[in-house]
Design a protein around this motif. Sequence first.
Motif, PDB file in Angstrom:
ATOM      1  N   GLU A  80       1.107  -1.406   0.110  1.00 54.02           N
ATOM      2  CA  GLU A  80      -0.084   0.045  -0.016  1.00 54.02           C
ATOM      3  C   GLU A  80       0.984   1.231  -0.051  1.00 54.02           C
ATOM      4  OE1 GLU A  80      -2.339  -0.643   3.370  1.00 54.02           O
ATOM      5  OE2 GLU A  80      -3.591  -2.207   2.737  1.00 54.02           O
ATOM      6  N   ASP A  81       2.008   1.181   0.705  1.00 50.82           N
ATOM      7  CA  ASP A  81       2.655   2.400   0.973  1.00 50.82           C
ATOM      8  C   ASP A  81       3.418   2.712  -0.260  1.00 50.82           C
ATOM      9  OD1 ASP A  81       1.728   2.615   3.481  1.00 50.82           O
ATOM     10  OD2 ASP A  81       3.584   1.996   4.626  1.00 50.82           O
ATOM     11  N   ARG A  82       4.181   1.691  -1.011  1.00 49.71           N
ATOM     12  CA  ARG A  82       4.967   1.864  -2.061  1.00 49.71           C
ATOM     13  C   ARG A  82       4.053   2.011  -3.343  1.00 49.71           C
ATOM     14  NH1 ARG A  82       9.148   4.057  -4.544  1.00 49.71           N
ATOM     15  NH2 ARG A  82      10.280   2.583  -5.860  1.00 49.71           N
ATOM     16  N   GLY A  83       3.078   1.313  -3.456  1.00 47.91           N
ATOM     17  CA  GLY A  83       2.248   1.250  -4.807  1.00 47.91           C
ATOM     18  C   GLY A  83       2.662   0.210  -5.574  1.00 47.91           C
ATOM     19  N   MET A  84       1.777  -0.450  -6.466  1.00 49.38           N
ATOM     20  CA  MET A  84       1.915  -1.709  -7.109  1.00 49.38           C
ATOM     21  C   MET A  84       2.958  -1.206  -8.540  1.00 49.38           C
ATOM     22  SD  MET A  84       0.059  -4.069  -6.319  1.00 49.38           S
ATOM     23  CE  MET A  84      -0.548  -5.088  -7.750  1.00 49.38           C
ATOM     24  N   GLY A  85       2.888  -0.418  -9.073  1.00 47.07           N
ATOM     25  CA  GLY A  85       3.915   0.124 -10.205  1.00 47.07           C
ATOM     26  C   GLY A  85       5.144   0.181  -9.602  1.00 47.07           C
ATOM     27  N   PRO A  86       5.475   0.939  -8.924  1.00 48.52           N
ATOM     28  CA  PRO A  86       6.925   1.163  -8.246  1.00 48.52           C
ATOM     29  C   PRO A  86       7.472  -0.059  -7.718  1.00 48.52           C
ATOM     30  CG  PRO A  86       5.433   3.038  -7.364  1.00 48.52           C
ATOM     31  CD  PRO A  86       4.567   2.084  -8.213  1.00 48.52           C
ATOM     32  N   LEU A  87       6.735  -0.960  -6.959  1.00 49.50           N
ATOM     33  CA  LEU A  87       7.004  -2.308  -6.514  1.00 49.50           C
ATOM     34  C   LEU A  87       7.344  -3.302  -7.687  1.00 49.50           C
ATOM     35  CD1 LEU A  87       7.790  -3.413  -3.782  1.00 49.50           C
ATOM     36  CD2 LEU A  87       5.339  -4.206  -3.524  1.00 49.50           C
ATOM     37  N   PHE A  88       6.433  -3.105  -8.590  1.00 53.03           N
ATOM     38  CA  PHE A  88       6.919  -4.105  -9.733  1.00 53.03           C
ATOM     39  C   PHE A  88       8.155  -3.692 -10.284  1.00 53.03           C
ATOM     40  CE2 PHE A  88       2.475  -5.979  -9.934  1.00 53.03           C
ATOM     41  CZ  PHE A  88       2.785  -7.096 -10.262  1.00 53.03           C
ATOM     42  N   ASP A  89       8.399  -2.597 -10.267  1.00 54.37           N
ATOM     43  CA  ASP A  89       9.590  -1.921 -10.873  1.00 54.37           C
ATOM     44  C   ASP A  89      10.741  -2.205 -10.138  1.00 54.37           C
ATOM     45  OD1 ASP A  89      10.512   0.458 -13.047  1.00 54.37           O
ATOM     46  OD2 ASP A  89      11.917   0.438 -11.404  1.00 54.37           O
ATOM     47  N   ASP A  90      10.513  -2.007  -8.860  1.00 53.51           N
ATOM     48  CA  ASP A  90      11.614  -2.583  -7.603  1.00 53.51           C
ATOM     49  C   ASP A  90      12.057  -3.934  -7.861  1.00 53.51           C
ATOM     50  OD1 ASP A  90      11.763  -0.047  -6.580  1.00 53.51           O
ATOM     51  OD2 ASP A  90      10.288  -0.708  -5.145  1.00 53.51           O
ATOM     52  N   LEU A  91      11.212  -4.887  -8.257  1.00 49.74           N
ATOM     53  CA  LEU A  91      11.398  -6.308  -8.127  1.00 49.74           C
ATOM     54  C   LEU A  91      12.013  -6.845  -9.550  1.00 49.74           C
ATOM     55  CD1 LEU A  91       9.943  -6.698  -5.560  1.00 49.74           C
ATOM     56  CD2 LEU A  91       8.789  -8.622  -6.220  1.00 49.74           C
ATOM     57  N   SER A  92      11.671  -5.834 -10.511  1.00 49.29           N
ATOM     58  CA  SER A  92      12.235  -6.006 -11.941  1.00 49.29           C
ATOM     59  C   SER A  92      13.619  -5.630 -12.261  1.00 49.29           C
ATOM     60  CB  SER A  92      11.297  -5.515 -12.913  1.00 49.29           C
ATOM     61  OG  SER A  92      10.026  -6.144 -12.864  1.00 49.29           O
ATOM     62  N   ARG A  93      13.974  -5.038 -11.194  1.00 45.41           N
ATOM     63  CA  ARG A  93      15.265  -4.186 -11.342  1.00 45.41           C
ATOM     64  C   ARG A  93      16.463  -4.930 -10.293  1.00 45.41           C
ATOM     65  NH1 ARG A  93      14.980   0.119 -14.668  1.00 45.41           N
ATOM     66  NH2 ARG A  93      13.051   0.951 -15.155  1.00 45.41           N
ATOM     67  N   GLN A  94      15.794  -5.800  -9.476  1.00 46.40           N
ATOM     68  CA  GLN A  94      16.696  -6.471  -8.505  1.00 46.40           C
ATOM     69  C   GLN A  94      16.893  -7.882  -8.870  1.00 46.40           C
ATOM     70  OE1 GLN A  94      15.497  -6.393  -4.614  1.00 46.40           O
ATOM     71  NE2 GLN A  94      16.933  -7.979  -3.937  1.00 46.40           N
ATOM     72  N   PRO A  95      18.271  -8.509  -9.099  1.00 43.58           N
ATOM     73  CA  PRO A  95      18.159 -10.030  -9.612  1.00 43.58           C
ATOM     74  C   PRO A  95      17.752 -10.687  -8.686  1.00 43.58           C
ATOM     75  CG  PRO A  95      20.441  -9.008  -8.982  1.00 43.58           C
ATOM     76  CD  PRO A  95      19.431  -7.848  -8.790  1.00 43.58           C
ATOM     77  N   ALA A  96      17.337 -12.056  -8.837  1.00 41.39           N
ATOM     78  CA  ALA A  96      17.053 -13.148  -8.051  1.00 41.39           C
ATOM     79  C   ALA A  96      18.359 -13.666  -7.435  1.00 41.39           C
ATOM     80  CB  ALA A  96      16.283 -13.900  -8.586  1.00 41.39           C
ATOM     81  N   GLY A  97      18.000 -14.694  -6.488  1.00 41.89           N
ATOM     82  CA  GLY A  97      19.221 -15.432  -6.168  1.00 41.89           C
ATOM     83  C   GLY A  97      19.597 -16.454  -7.095  1.00 41.89           C
TER      84      GLY A  97
END
Length: 541
Positions: free
Chosen positions: A357-374
Motif C-alpha cells: 500500500e505504501d509503495r504502490g503496485m507500479g513502483p514495487l513491480f519496478d523494484d522487483l524487476s530491477r533486482q536480480p533473483a538469487g
Amino acid sequence: MTTTSRKADAPTGDGRDPSRDGLRNRVEAHVLTHYEPLWRAVQRNRWLHRRTNAVLTDLAILKAPPRPNPLSTMAPYTSWPSLTDRSYVGRHLPPDTAPHPGRPAPERAAELFRREGAGETCHRSTALLPAFAQWFTDGFLRGHGRGGDPRRTDSPHTIDLVQLYGADEEVTSCLREFDGGRLKSRVVNGGEFPPLLCENGQIKAQFDALKPVRWEDVPEPLRDTVFATGGDRAHAHIGPMLVNVLFLREHNRIAGLLTRAHPTWDDERVFQTTRNILVVMTIRLVLEEYINHLTPYHFRFILDPTRTVRASWHRENWSTIEFSLVYRWHSLIPSSYRIDGEDVPLLHTLANGRLLEDRGMGPLFDDLSRQPAGRMGLFNTDPLLLPTETRSLEVSRELQVASYNDYREHFGFPRVTDLRQVSGDPVVREALYDLYTDVDELDLYVGIFAEDRRHGSLFGNLLGRIIGIDSFSEALTNPLLSPRLFTPATFSPEGMEILRRTRSLSDVVHRNLPEDDGRYLVSLGTKHARDAGDVRGGRAV
C-alpha cells in the motif's frame, strides 16, 4: 550397482564431466540452444510454428511415462482407491524401502543449502521470477501434509486460481461482493487492494472461512496488514502478495467490462465468466512468458488449445511429490529486497501488506524487476528459510522418495557414477563427499540443486526435465482448453479478445495501474538478459 564415490577419491579439478548426460540428450540440447536464425525462421511461419510447438511439447512431456501413474502415496501397490483418491499425493516412482546408511540426517543435509551473507545473484532472472513462481504454484502445490500426514493434500491438482478465489464455495463466497461479478476490495491511495483479514489482531467474522497456514507465527502487530484472499498463504512474502493483488484488480476490471457489455447477465454469470478468463490468462502467461523464460531454448512455446487435447499424454492431472520437491526454489529469494532505494530484510516482507500500500503496485513491480533473483542451487538459501529445506528433506525421507540416480534413470538420463558428473564446482563436490558415502545415496532433493546449470538455464539437467514434464502436462490439460470449451460461449467475445491480447505479465500490470505513466519496468529477465537479446522475461511497460 554403480561405482561408489568416496571422500578419499574427492576430485580437486574444475569442470563437470558430461559423459553421463546421454548422447540423445546432448544432441537435443545442442540443437535447441543453437541455430537461432533457423528457429526464428520457423516461428515466422504460423503453420510451422504451431506444428513445431506440438512436436517439442510432446518431446518434453514424453521424457517420462505419461499419467496415470501406477502409484500414489496411499500405498506401495496399485489399487482402485490409490488410482482415484486424489486427497493423496501422486508419485512417479515407488517408495524406496532399501536402507540408506550413507545418508546424512535431514538437518545436516539441509546445511548444504545455507547462504552466507547476501548470497550469489542470478544473471538471468529478476526477483519478480520467484514472486510469480510462488504465487502460481501455491494454487496447486498446496495443502501438503494435511492433518499432519505428509501423504495427503487438499490440492485441486490443476490451475484454478485457488490463491485468489479459494478452495471451496464457502471461501469464495466470503470474498465476493455479489454485485457485478466483483471480488471485495478497498481503495488505498487511489489503488485497489483486497480487504484486510483482521481487525485488532483477530480474523473478522466475515472471513471465518479463511484458514491461513502457520497463522500462529504471524506477529500480532502485522496481522492487521494481512489481506483477505483465497490462498492459505496470503501472508507469504511480498512477491506473491503483489501478484495476487494484481489479479484481484484484473478480475474486477474484467467483471466491470463484462457487466457493461452484457447488461442482462446476472452477478453469477459475470463472476464465473471472469474467472474462466483469468484461469486461461494465467495458463497463457505461464506457458508463453514464464516457461519460455525458464528454458534456454531459442524456440518460443505457444498456447495452442486445438492441438493438446489430441495428445497421447492428455490425462487428468495429479500433482506428484516429486513435482512438489523440485519446485522449492528458496535459493531464488533474496535475503533483502531493494524497495524505494532501501534494503528491506526478507523477514520484514513477510505478512506485511502495508509495504504494498505504501509503495504502490507500479513502483514495487519496478523494484522487483530491477533486482536480480538469487542463484539457483546449493549454498544460497537465506537462513530464515533453512527450516523449510530441512522439512523438505524430512518429507522426502518419510515418503521414501527414491534416490537422485533412480530419478535420472526414470527421466531419461544415464545414472551417474561419480559426483564429477553432477557438478564441476569443487566446493559443491567436496561438501557432497563429506556427507554422502556413495553417489547412489544422494537424495533427490539435494542432487537436483547440486547439478550445474545447463546451457545458460537456471537449472541442471534433471530439475529442468522434471519441471518441463509436469509443467506442460499439468497446464495444458486444463478443461477450459478443450476445443469445445475454448470459445466465446465460455469466455464471451470480450474475454476471447482479452486472452488474444495478453501475452505477458507486463500487459496485465499496464492496464491495472491508475498511477501508470509508462515508466515502470515489469520483467522476469534481468538487464543482462535483456541486453543479450533474451526478451523472454517481459518488456518495459
